[in-house]
Design an enzyme around this catalytic site. Structure first.
Site, PDB file in Angstrom:
ATOM      1  N   CYS A 215       0.949  -1.213   0.106  1.00 12.47           N
ATOM      2  CA  CYS A 215      -0.038  -0.015   0.032  1.00 12.47           C
ATOM      3  C   CYS A 215       0.936   1.132   0.004  1.00 12.47           C
ATOM      4  O   CYS A 215       1.839   1.076  -0.383  1.00 12.47           O
ATOM      5  CB  CYS A 215      -0.915  -0.053   1.187  1.00 12.47           C
ATOM      6  N   ALA A 216       0.261   2.292   0.561  1.00 11.97           N
ATOM      7  CA  ALA A 216       1.097   3.528   0.380  1.00 11.97           C
ATOM      8  C   ALA A 216       2.311   3.724   1.421  1.00 11.97           C
ATOM      9  O   ALA A 216       3.583   3.902   1.155  1.00 11.97           O
ATOM     10  CB  ALA A 216       0.341   4.762   0.465  1.00 11.97           C
TER      11      ALA A 216
END
Length: 191
Positions: free
Chosen positions: A66-67
């Site tokens: 994810c980020a």
């Protein structure tokens, strides 16, 4: 429950050819740049994709990204609850890019959507300002909006969850089209 296995960016880069990489960010965030070969299955769609992810994990190692690493850890926990072993990328795509590794963008992709953290900051800040402004101009009770957001941010930090992000993820620009998710699952099955 134990924490999911974590790979550093350099280890992930050297093993990228043997990993199935699943990016659990929203489609807009994914379009802004993702690890080479990553497939986009948003966090709220992980359960729907569970059989295909399980099959991929049976064939080889799965890396969830994810980020920043928080959503991928949540996805890894959900998958572990269903008997699927996965790893997460330490620091997410932010760390990947900061370490100088390339991010890929889909061809012909629409303009990238802001990252979820940025969307949450904008929404929270707007509601806080609106609550304060309405509290001064209309009625002091509107300041409860600001207090509610503050309480939600504290709860979010303590529980490492974010209800506002869950709500924002449901907005049309953050949702995959059904055909896109089916295409991603077909690509996952073909690996």
């Amino acid at each position: 429950m134990t924490a999911p296995a974590t790979l550093g960016t350099d280890e992930a880069r050297t093993r990228l050819h043997e990993l199935t990489v699943i990016d659990v960010r929203t489609p807009g965030e994914y379009a802004g740049g993702h690890l080479p070969g990553a497939l986009n299955i948003p966090l709220d769609r992980i359960r729907k994709a569970l059989p295909d992810i399980r099959d991929a994990a049976d064939r080889g190692d799965v890396l969830v990204v994810c980020a920043s690493g928080a959503r991928s850890e949540n996805a890894c926990r959900v998958l572990a609850e269903h008997g699927v072993d996965t790893a997460t990328l330490s620091g997410g795509t932010g760390a990947w890019a900061a370490d100088g590794h390339d991010l890929h963008r889909p061809r012909g992709a629409a303009r990238a959507t802001w990252g979820m953290e940025r969307q949450v900051r904008l929404t929270a800040g707007t509601v806080v300002l609106l609550g304060l402004l309405l509290g001064v101009l209309v009625h002091p009770a509107f300041q409860l909006l600001s207090a509610g957001i503050a309480a939600g941010l504290v709860f979010s930090a303590v529980t490492d969850t974010c209800g506002m992000a869950a709500v924002l993820a449901g907005l049309p620009h953050n949702r995959p089209r059904a055909a896109d998710l089916e295409a991603t699952l077909a690509a996952l099955r073909a690996r």
